[in-house]
Design a protein around this motif. Structure first.
Motif, PDB file in Angstrom:
ATOM      1  N   LYS A  52       0.832  -1.188   0.000  1.00 58.86           N
ATOM      2  CA  LYS A  52       0.000   0.000   0.000  1.00 58.86           C
ATOM      3  C   LYS A  52       0.874   1.248   0.000  1.00 58.86           C
ATOM      4  O   LYS A  52       1.890   1.310   0.683  1.00 58.86           O
ATOM      5  N   PHE A  53       0.474   2.252  -0.771  1.00 63.73           N
ATOM      6  CA  PHE A  53       1.156   3.531  -0.700  1.00 63.73           C
ATOM      7  C   PHE A  53       0.165   4.638  -1.019  1.00 63.73           C
ATOM      8  O   PHE A  53      -0.854   4.428  -1.677  1.00 63.73           O
ATOM      9  N   ALA A  54       0.457   5.830  -0.517  1.00 66.85           N
ATOM     10  CA  ALA A  54      -0.434   6.967  -0.705  1.00 66.85           C
ATOM     11  C   ALA A  54      -0.391   7.435  -2.149  1.00 66.85           C
ATOM     12  O   ALA A  54       0.566   7.157  -2.880  1.00 66.85           O
ATOM     13  N   PRO A  55      -1.411   8.165  -2.591  1.00 73.19           N
ATOM     14  CA  PRO A  55      -1.371   8.744  -3.938  1.00 73.19           C
ATOM     15  C   PRO A  55      -0.183   9.684  -4.102  1.00 73.19           C
ATOM     16  O   PRO A  55       0.364  10.197  -3.119  1.00 73.19           O
ATOM     17  N   LEU A  56       0.199   9.916  -5.330  1.00 74.22           N
ATOM     18  CA  LEU A  56       1.297  10.813  -5.650  1.00 74.22           C
ATOM     19  C   LEU A  56       0.730  12.173  -6.038  1.00 74.22           C
ATOM     20  O   LEU A  56      -0.328  12.264  -6.665  1.00 74.22           O
ATOM     21  N   ILE A  57       1.440  13.231  -5.692  1.00 78.75           N
ATOM     22  CA  ILE A  57       1.092  14.554  -6.197  1.00 78.75           C
ATOM     23  C   ILE A  57       1.632  14.673  -7.615  1.00 78.75           C
ATOM     24  O   ILE A  57       2.806  14.378  -7.867  1.00 78.75           O
ATOM     25  N   MET A  58       0.778  15.074  -8.557  1.00 79.55           N
ATOM     26  CA  MET A  58       1.192  15.219  -9.947  1.00 79.55           C
ATOM     27  C   MET A  58       1.205  16.699 -10.313  1.00 79.55           C
ATOM     28  O   MET A  58       0.206  17.397 -10.180  1.00 79.55           O
ATOM     29  N   PHE A  59       2.361  17.163 -10.788  1.00 83.03           N
ATOM     30  CA  PHE A  59       2.507  18.550 -11.194  1.00 83.03           C
ATOM     31  C   PHE A  59       2.122  18.709 -12.662  1.00 83.03           C
ATOM     32  O   PHE A  59       1.977  17.728 -13.383  1.00 83.03           O
ATOM     33  N   PRO A  60       1.937  19.940 -13.135  1.00 92.31           N
ATOM     34  CA  PRO A  60       1.437  20.147 -14.503  1.00 92.31           C
ATOM     35  C   PRO A  60       2.335  19.541 -15.570  1.00 92.31           C
ATOM     36  O   PRO A  60       3.554  19.440 -15.423  1.00 92.31           O
ATOM     37  N   LEU A  61       1.714  19.142 -16.667  1.00 93.64           N
ATOM     38  CA  LEU A  61       2.416  18.582 -17.813  1.00 93.64           C
ATOM     39  C   LEU A  61       3.167  19.680 -18.559  1.00 93.64           C
ATOM     40  O   LEU A  61       2.598  20.727 -18.873  1.00 93.64           O
ATOM     41  N   ASP A  62       4.438  19.439 -18.835  1.00 93.07           N
ATOM     42  CA  ASP A  62       5.231  20.301 -19.705  1.00 93.07           C
ATOM     43  C   ASP A  62       5.104  19.759 -21.120  1.00 93.07           C
ATOM     44  O   ASP A  62       5.752  18.772 -21.484  1.00 93.07           O
ATOM     45  N   ALA A  63       4.233  20.374 -21.924  1.00 87.94           N
ATOM     46  CA  ALA A  63       3.934  19.855 -23.263  1.00 87.94           C
ATOM     47  C   ALA A  63       5.115  19.997 -24.214  1.00 87.94           C
ATOM     48  O   ALA A  63       5.193  19.283 -25.220  1.00 87.94           O
ATOM     49  N   THR A  64       6.040  20.900 -23.919  1.00 91.10           N
ATOM     50  CA  THR A  64       7.196  21.097 -24.805  1.00 91.10           C
ATOM     51  C   THR A  64       8.172  19.933 -24.697  1.00 91.10           C
ATOM     52  O   THR A  64       8.667  19.421 -25.709  1.00 91.10           O
ATOM     53  N   THR A  65       8.448  19.476 -23.489  1.00 93.87           N
ATOM     54  CA  THR A  65       9.406  18.390 -23.286  1.00 93.87           C
ATOM     55  C   THR A  65       8.727  17.039 -23.090  1.00 93.87           C
ATOM     56  O   THR A  65       9.398  16.015 -23.082  1.00 93.87           O
ATOM     57  N   GLY A  66       7.395  17.035 -22.898  1.00 93.24           N
ATOM     58  CA  GLY A  66       6.696  15.781 -22.624  1.00 93.24           C
ATOM     59  C   GLY A  66       7.016  15.228 -21.244  1.00 93.24           C
ATOM     60  O   GLY A  66       7.131  14.017 -21.069  1.00 93.24           O
ATOM     61  N   THR A  67       7.118  16.119 -20.261  1.00 92.61           N
ATOM     62  CA  THR A  67       7.548  15.728 -18.916  1.00 92.61           C
ATOM     63  C   THR A  67       6.469  16.034 -17.879  1.00 92.61           C
ATOM     64  O   THR A  67       5.858  17.098 -17.913  1.00 92.61           O
ATOM     65  N   ILE A  68       6.246  15.080 -16.982  1.00 95.33           N
ATOM     66  CA  ILE A  68       5.404  15.294 -15.818  1.00 95.33           C
ATOM     67  C   ILE A  68       6.213  14.935 -14.576  1.00 95.33           C
ATOM     68  O   ILE A  68       6.902  13.914 -14.547  1.00 95.33           O
ATOM     69  N   ARG A  87       4.302  14.903 -25.572  1.00 97.90           N
ATOM     70  CA  ARG A  87       4.618  16.179 -26.208  1.00 97.90           C
ATOM     71  C   ARG A  87       3.403  16.738 -26.939  1.00 97.90           C
ATOM     72  O   ARG A  87       2.618  16.004 -27.525  1.00 97.90           O
ATOM     73  N   ASP A  88       3.291  18.057 -26.901  1.00 97.26           N
ATOM     74  CA  ASP A  88       2.235  18.770 -27.640  1.00 97.26           C
ATOM     75  C   ASP A  88       0.847  18.262 -27.280  1.00 97.26           C
ATOM     76  O   ASP A  88      -0.023  18.115 -28.141  1.00 97.26           O
ATOM     77  N   LYS A  89       0.653  17.974 -26.002  1.00 95.84           N
ATOM     78  CA  LYS A  89      -0.645  17.544 -25.493  1.00 95.84           C
ATOM     79  C   LYS A  89      -1.044  18.454 -24.332  1.00 95.84           C
ATOM     80  O   LYS A  89      -0.200  19.057 -23.669  1.00 95.84           O
ATOM     81  N   VAL A  90      -2.338  18.530 -24.095  1.00 96.04           N
ATOM     82  CA  VAL A  90      -2.851  19.217 -22.923  1.00 96.04           C
ATOM     83  C   VAL A  90      -3.542  18.179 -22.045  1.00 96.04           C
ATOM     84  O   VAL A  90      -4.153  17.232 -22.550  1.00 96.04           O
ATOM     85  N   LEU A  91      -3.413  18.334 -20.739  1.00102.18           N
ATOM     86  CA  LEU A  91      -3.936  17.354 -19.801  1.00102.18           C
ATOM     87  C   LEU A  91      -5.385  17.680 -19.448  1.00102.18           C
ATOM     88  O   LEU A  91      -5.703  18.802 -19.047  1.00102.18           O
TER      89      LEU A  91
END
Length: 408
Positions: A52-68, A87-91
């Protein structure tokens, strides 16, 4: 021995003895290590215990580099996922361990950032944009353009819609039904930008179906609970539809609450629909004293909302904006569900019977100046609040949410 290359090497890793994999899995101390280990292949997953583990905090998607970037509040560890597919996506939210993505052509898909699984969703179209934004749009050379005016002979268009604005014209957020029910079939419901309608589909459909919730104001968000999709509007009014027969919505009476309430969040709590309500004290309005607010929690029992004052050692994880990852999760009481689990021990500074926000619901700051990201813990017993630093910074306009990896 000659080095193993290509497919042979992949087969070599996937065929490691289960005894060896179990030894390695038992030594994983960080939830990110566990997630990455389990996401390699089915044989590695079968060798790892379901911890078991707690949920993760997810920061905004960087669409330029494709990084979260993800942050694990259990041990204050951060981890970045970079994928070309991002890349080139919106969340458009995340649900059941899948990111909901949309590109400039309004093509939509689900994507698991840890396993790489991709599932197509119906694309946005002119009908959806009209219901969502009240504006006509048309496709020109691969871009969506807003129609400013039209008559019998001419159509005048403005500027092309930017990637960052796609959610304002098409779909704002998508929530999935649980794959555990209905023989593994999955359903999706989407909130629109400014509408009391929602969009519905079965995974594999090629079009969204618009449904009228019959709510009096815009739908703020939707959530899935025990075979139903529930929608809540800006005033906190709730309506629902059965996932197997999504033809019309039924209104659900609002809980009897007093005072000024500004935010309403729905979530699934052990198969029961729960609502977290933010109450603003009247004397808070017009000043900067941000301490004079509190939360009330309600649970839907049959057709009646019941005030909840204790959830034992469990915790409500709530996102400030997104509703798809607001969730009910067991703490040290040992409660488990089939997806996100809680790793032994507690979050730093945490105790049970509380609400944990990925970031404070209320704050006062200069939008032009980045600020540190804090988790807000609210004790349901006495209403006390604690703010715990994550060591990360954010911009005022960015949205932070919870994410629970799907490693089935």
């Amino acid at each position: 021995m000659a080095p193993i290359r290509g497919r042979s090497r992949a087969r070599q890793w996937s065929s490691l003895p289960s005894e060896l994999l179990e030894i390695v899995a038992q030594k994983l101390s960080c939830s990110f290590d566990y997630v990455l280990f389990r996401s390699v292949c089915s044989s590695w997953r079968s060798a790892t215990p379901r911890i078991k583990f707690a949920p993760l905090i997810m920061f905004p998607l960087d669409a330029t580099t494709g990084t979260i970037k993800f942050f694990n509040p259990s041990d204050n560890q951060s981890f970045r996922v970079t994928k070309d597919y991002l890349r080139d996506k919106v969340l458009c939210g995340s649900s059941e361990g899948m990111l909901v993505l949309m590109d400039k052509r309004a093509s939509m898909s689900l994507f698991n950032p840890f396993t790489g699984e991709q599932i197509p969703l119906p694309s946005g179209n002119a009908q959806l944009a009209l219901a969502s934004s009240g504006r006509y749009v048309m496709m020109i050379d691969g871009d969506h353009w807003v129609c400013i005016s039209q008559d019998w002979f001419f159509i005048t268009v403005g500027e092309p819609i930017r990637l960052a604005d796609m959610r304002s014209f098409f779909i704002k957020e998508v929530v999935l039904s649980s794959s555990v029910n209905f023989g593994g079939e999955r359903y999706a419901m989407a909130t629109l930008s400014s509408s009391n309608k929602v969009a519905f589909c079965r995974l594999g459909d090629n079009r969204w179906t618009l449904l009228d919730t019959r709510l009096s104001t815009f739908v703020w968000s939707v959530t899935y609970c025990n075979g139903r999709f529930y929608a809540v509007d800006l005033l906190g009014d709730v309506a629902f539809c059965d996932v197997e027969n999504p033809v019309s919505f039924t209104r659900q009476p609002l809980p009897e609450v007093t005072g000024i309430f500004t935010k309403f969040k729905l979530l699934d709590g052990r198969g029961k629909l729960m609502m977290v309500v933010l109450k603003i004290h009247p004397e808070l309005l017009g000043n900067h004293n941000l301490d004079r607010y509190n939360y009330k929690v309600y649970r839907l029992e049959e057709t009646t909302w019941v005030r909840v004052t204790s959830i034992g050692e469990d915790t409500l994880f709530v996102s400030r904006y997104y509703n798809s990852q607001s969730q009910y999760l067991g703490g040290v009481s040992g409660y488990q569900n089939s997806h996100s689990q809680y790793l032994g021990g507690r979050l730093q500074g945490w105790k049970g019977n509380c609400i944990c926000f990925a970031e404070p619901t209320l704050f006062s700051m200069n939008p032009a100046v980045p600020d540190s990201v804090q988790m807000e813990f609210v004790d349901l017993a006495d209403g006390s609040k604690r703010f715990i630093e994550t060591g990360e910074t954010k911009n005022f306009s960015e949205t932070i949410t919870w994410f629970k990896p799907n490693l089935m």
